[in-house]
Design a protein around this motif. Structure first.
Motif, mmCIF file in Angstrom:
data_model
loop_
_atom_site.group_PDB
_atom_site.id
_atom_site.type_symbol
_atom_site.label_atom_id
_atom_site.label_comp_id
_atom_site.label_asym_id
_atom_site.label_seq_id
_atom_site.Cartn_x
_atom_site.Cartn_y
_atom_site.Cartn_z
ATOM 1 N N THR A 148 99.765 59.432 71.970
ATOM 2 C CA THR A 148 99.457 58.384 72.828
ATOM 3 C C THR A 148 97.947 57.974 72.247
ATOM 4 N N SER A 149 97.787 56.789 72.367
ATOM 5 C CA SER A 149 96.523 56.078 71.900
ATOM 6 C C SER A 149 96.308 54.913 72.721
ATOM 7 N N PHE A 150 95.427 54.925 73.921
ATOM 8 C CA PHE A 150 95.223 53.807 74.696
ATOM 9 C C PHE A 150 93.601 53.649 74.629
ATOM 10 N N ASP A 151 93.135 52.340 74.273
ATOM 11 C CA ASP A 151 91.778 51.964 74.306
ATOM 12 C C ASP A 151 91.476 51.248 75.580
ATOM 13 N N PRO A 152 90.347 51.593 76.225
ATOM 14 C CA PRO A 152 89.891 51.117 77.628
ATOM 15 C C PRO A 152 89.959 49.488 77.688
ATOM 16 N N ALA A 153 89.758 48.969 76.641
ATOM 17 C CA ALA A 153 89.654 47.271 76.656
ATOM 18 C C ALA A 153 90.095 46.770 75.428
ATOM 19 N N PRO A 154 90.399 45.566 75.092
ATOM 20 C CA PRO A 154 90.572 45.106 73.875
ATOM 21 C C PRO A 154 89.259 44.477 73.131
ATOM 22 N N PRO A 155 89.350 44.509 71.954
ATOM 23 C CA PRO A 155 88.283 44.064 71.165
ATOM 24 C C PRO A 155 88.053 42.478 71.199
ATOM 25 N N PRO A 156 86.955 41.967 70.783
ATOM 26 C CA PRO A 156 87.001 40.520 70.694
ATOM 27 C C PRO A 156 88.029 39.858 69.927
ATOM 28 N N VAL A 157 88.407 38.694 70.253
ATOM 29 C CA VAL A 157 89.356 37.873 69.295
ATOM 30 C C VAL A 157 88.977 37.656 68.041
ATOM 31 N N SER A 195 102.190 41.267 73.384
ATOM 32 C CA SER A 195 100.746 40.627 73.749
ATOM 33 C C SER A 195 100.815 40.364 75.274
ATOM 34 N N ILE A 196 100.474 41.469 75.835
ATOM 35 C CA ILE A 196 100.687 41.141 77.400
ATOM 36 C C ILE A 196 99.130 41.563 78.179
ATOM 37 N N VAL A 197 98.375 41.979 77.204
ATOM 38 C CA VAL A 197 96.876 42.486 77.828
ATOM 39 C C VAL A 197 96.452 40.824 77.651
ATOM 40 N N ASP A 198 96.075 40.312 76.710
ATOM 41 C CA ASP A 198 95.352 39.084 76.580
ATOM 42 C C ASP A 198 95.988 38.169 75.700
ATOM 43 N N PRO A 199 96.494 36.964 76.268
ATOM 44 C CA PRO A 199 97.026 36.094 75.657
ATOM 45 C C PRO A 199 96.553 35.384 74.275
ATOM 46 N N THR A 209 99.998 45.644 72.541
ATOM 47 C CA THR A 209 100.972 46.666 73.231
ATOM 48 C C THR A 209 102.057 47.044 72.255
ATOM 49 N N ALA A 210 102.088 48.170 71.820
ATOM 50 C CA ALA A 210 103.076 48.639 70.692
ATOM 51 C C ALA A 210 103.688 49.776 70.950
ATOM 52 N N VAL A 211 104.817 50.158 70.748
ATOM 53 C CA VAL A 211 105.682 51.460 70.554
ATOM 54 C C VAL A 211 106.157 51.432 69.274
ATOM 55 N N VAL A 212 106.099 52.688 68.565
ATOM 56 C CA VAL A 212 106.830 52.972 67.198
ATOM 57 C C VAL A 212 107.377 54.097 67.205
ATOM 58 N N THR A 213 108.787 54.066 66.768
ATOM 59 C CA THR A 213 109.836 55.395 66.514
ATOM 60 C C THR A 213 109.708 55.440 65.179
ATOM 61 N N MET A 214 109.527 56.662 64.672
ATOM 62 C CA MET A 214 109.542 56.859 63.140
ATOM 63 C C MET A 214 110.762 58.142 63.250
ATOM 64 N N THR A 215 111.375 58.088 62.004
ATOM 65 C CA THR A 215 112.499 59.088 61.945
ATOM 66 C C THR A 215 112.144 59.761 60.415
ATOM 67 N N TYR A 216 112.453 60.955 60.257
ATOM 68 C CA TYR A 216 112.386 61.786 59.258
ATOM 69 C C TYR A 216 113.586 62.242 58.473
ATOM 70 N N GLU A 217 113.473 62.447 57.167
ATOM 71 C CA GLU A 217 114.689 62.675 56.404
ATOM 72 C C GLU A 217 115.733 63.713 56.833
ATOM 73 N N ASP A 218 114.999 64.933 57.675
ATOM 74 C CA ASP A 218 115.584 66.018 58.206
ATOM 75 C C ASP A 218 116.276 65.707 59.956
ATOM 76 N N GLY A 219 115.885 64.368 60.446
ATOM 77 C CA GLY A 219 116.310 64.168 61.706
ATOM 78 C C GLY A 219 115.205 64.059 62.722
ATOM 79 N N SER A 227 98.015 50.700 73.219
ATOM 80 C CA SER A 227 97.562 49.920 74.192
ATOM 81 C C SER A 227 96.288 49.466 74.123
ATOM 82 N N ARG A 228 95.942 48.299 74.105
ATOM 83 C CA ARG A 228 94.509 47.941 74.047
ATOM 84 C C ARG A 228 93.810 48.049 75.640
ATOM 85 N N ARG A 229 94.601 48.165 76.389
ATOM 86 C CA ARG A 229 93.825 48.349 77.817
ATOM 87 C C ARG A 229 94.376 49.460 78.504
ATOM 88 N N ALA A 230 93.430 50.523 78.772
ATOM 89 C CA ALA A 230 93.807 51.684 79.927
ATOM 90 C C ALA A 230 92.460 51.641 80.766
#
Length: 330
Positions: A148-157, A195-199, A209-219, A227-230
């Motif tokens: 889990t890695s959430f930033d407190p606020a998004p960076p400048p555009v 993109s739900i924090v800052d249009p 905001t993103a979620v990634v699932t990674m799979t390994y060769e052994d299962g 998230s850019r906002r916590a």
């Protein structure tokens, strides 16, 4: 004593300058920046010289170069520094382009001069302790990793537009941490981003905001949440489930006071941002680099490690775009 030239006097360059100057086995001798007044100001703080990057690279008395410039300059500076005989620590990522990063590896490898990539989170005391416990077999074989890695606020555009996107800029730390903790690289990735924090971030072509699932060769499976906002602070947690138990690294809090009353139990918030959270990790990272440079041992985080994380970021970017799982091309 390792004589060091610092390229880049911005926020992260300033962090590194403190650690270079504060280490008993290194000394900061020169600083460069595209904005000369910034280099002059930082150099003056540590009795160093403000010089151009070319002058630093061409100075035979400088042993090592720390690259803390904008990402689009990293590969070129790594190539120039290794060609000049320097030992290099370069901030992540290696490049915005995987193809360019691989070309950099080919060039730098021919020089024989070592390169370390700045994935400082490997050196965080809590994360390192979790890794050691896993290696010691305390929870058996690892099976499911959650980062889990959430930033407190998004960076400048304006920053978002040149950053390479959330997967290359922010989540790349988590990709490297997954490799570090699981001991091998995943074979495929599936990502979803919004993109739900800052249009404006979405309008700039990125997600916040993103979620990634990674799979390994052994299962085995690893899941990363960014998230850019916590609003409560800088949220950095790890959970590693094994066949015989669970390892967790919790947030670092502003203080350890806990108030318990009839109304409930209240503790402090997580530290506000990465400068507070990871300062010990940056110092430990620099000490590891100095030790490897002076003693001639292998760098603890290699250029190949940086390219692997970038390959995972590119695959995640493609998966989020297409909605399909992507096989990672290392």
């Amino acid at each position: 004593m390792l004589k060091v030239g610092l390229l880049g006097a911005g926020r992260i360059g300033q962090v590194h300058a403190v650690n270079v100057a504060g280490n008993a086995r290194s000394t900061l001798v020169a600083v460069s920046d595209v904005y000369t007044p910034a280099a002059e100001k930082l150099a003056a703080q540590f009795d160093a010289q403000s010089r151009s990057s070319e002058e630093i690279l061409n100075d035979p008395d400088i042993d090592a170069v720390l690259i803390a410039t904008s990402t689009d300059t990293h590969s070129g500076l790594i190539e120039a520094a290794t060609a000049a005989g320097k030992t290099v620590l370069c901030e992540k990522p290696v490049d915005l382009s995987l193809e360019r990063a691989k070309a950099c590896l080919a060039v730098a490898s021919k020089t024989g001069n070592p390169v370390m990539i700045g994935f400082n989170r490997r050196f965080d005391p809590s994360f390192a302790a979790l890794k050691a416990s896993s290696l010691n077999g305390e929870i058996g074989k690892s099976e499911l990793l959650s980062l889990t890695s959430f930033d407190p606020a998004p960076p400048p555009v304006s920053y978002v537009k040149v950053s390479g996107g959330l997967f290359r800029d922010m989540m790349i730390h988590d990709f490297d941490m997954a490799n570090f903790l699981m001991g091998e690289r995943p074979v495929a990735v599936r990502a979803v981003g919004s993109s739900i924090v800052d249009p404006e971030i979405g309008e700039a072509g990125d997600v916040d905001t993103a979620v990634v699932t990674m799979t390994y060769e052994d299962g085995r499976i690893a899941v990363i949440k960014n998230s850019r906002r916590a609003v409560y602070g800088y949220d950095q947690r790890i959970e590693l489930l094994g066949a015989e138990g669970l390892l967790q690294a919790q947030n670092m809090l502003e203080n350890t006071v806990v108030k318990s009353t009839v109304a409930g139990v209240i503790s402090a918030k997580p530290t506000h941002f990465f400068l507070e959270r990871y300062m010990p990790a940056y110092a430990a990272e620099w000490e590891a680099f100095v030790s490897a440079a002076i003693e001639g041992t292998e760098m603890p985080v290699t250029l190949e490690d940086g390219i692997a994380a970038l390959a995972m970021a590119e695959a995640a970017t493609e998966s989020a775009r297409t909605g399909q799982a992507v096989t990672i091309a290392y």
